[in-house]
Design a protein around this motif. Sequence first.
Motif: not given
Length: 336
Positions: A246-256, A279-294
């Motif tokens: 049982d998992a949720s699966i969604i379409a997302s452009n990066g973390l948007n 590298y843009q997708v990965s670099e943007q993901f790393i830049a925004n990852a902190k906001k998605a973490l507890t």
Amino acid sequence: MLSAPSQLLIKNQTLFTQGKWLLVNPEDTDIFTQLDANLDGFYQYFDIYQQAEHLPGQHSFAASLESNQQYDGVIVYMPKAKAQAQMLLANMANMLKTGGSLWLVGENKGGIKAAPKLLAPFSDQIVKQDAARHCSLFRCTINKPVKPFNLKQWQTEFEININDCQLKICSLPGVFNHGALDTGSRLLLESIHTLPNGKLLDFACGAGIVGCYLASKNPAAQILMSDINALALHCARQTAELNNIDASIIASNGLNAISDKFSAIYTNPPFHTGTKTDYQVSEQFIANAKKALTAKGSLTLVANAFLKYPELLQTHLSTVKVLAETSKFKVYHCQL
């Protein structure tokens, strides 16, 4: 800005003024406003689909197109994988009116030279319409029987066994490392020994291997898998179903499209867009990852050893620990 294949279509736009046309996986959305034609769009990539949603015409995002609409012509942008091109053309041949035309456009370095072989199952009248801007444009009129399209006929399954966890994996052409577990993801999974509770994210999930592994190792966790590729999302859903997960699966452009916060994120992020290194997708993901973490969340990422991710991770997250490495890959771990 128009891609080179789109510029080639504009150069030949007098060919598309009559009837109803479908563009398949266009590389840009400006083509819809600059090409003088009655156009719909079909997309297997969520970022371009999002840009096109507001445009005139019908726009669909899915792994395959199922529609009663019949077109006078379908133009397919050549994908990176020839097997994906074969699958797309088989699907799109069913979308044409009797006597309709099937087109293939792409960069010469991107495999478009294989167009005559790719179009041969549908016609014995294949024409190279034009070549410019290091691209080629091929067309054919369907004059051979077209078989009904069923996406499941293109699916394959394989099994993996890591850390005493055995999983069945669904795969399709156009999904990362189609038909096999890639070396980087294997190294990532082998380095995961303990899992936190709460919400866990498999970013750029591909066929759902990492997310389903996390769910198998910690059934109490809430798993979210995301990807930009409709084919990957389809496979991730099938992989979860094959393993009763049982998992949720969604379409997302990066973390948007992701608003939740996670105890941990696991990823083998992409650094290619089509045939181009990006590298843009990965670099943007790393830049925004902190906001998605507890508050005490963590990020575990596998990447080619030559990529300069440690500096990015240190800048945006915290001290970087290398959990595992080979001559080609490294697994990085950041704990907030």
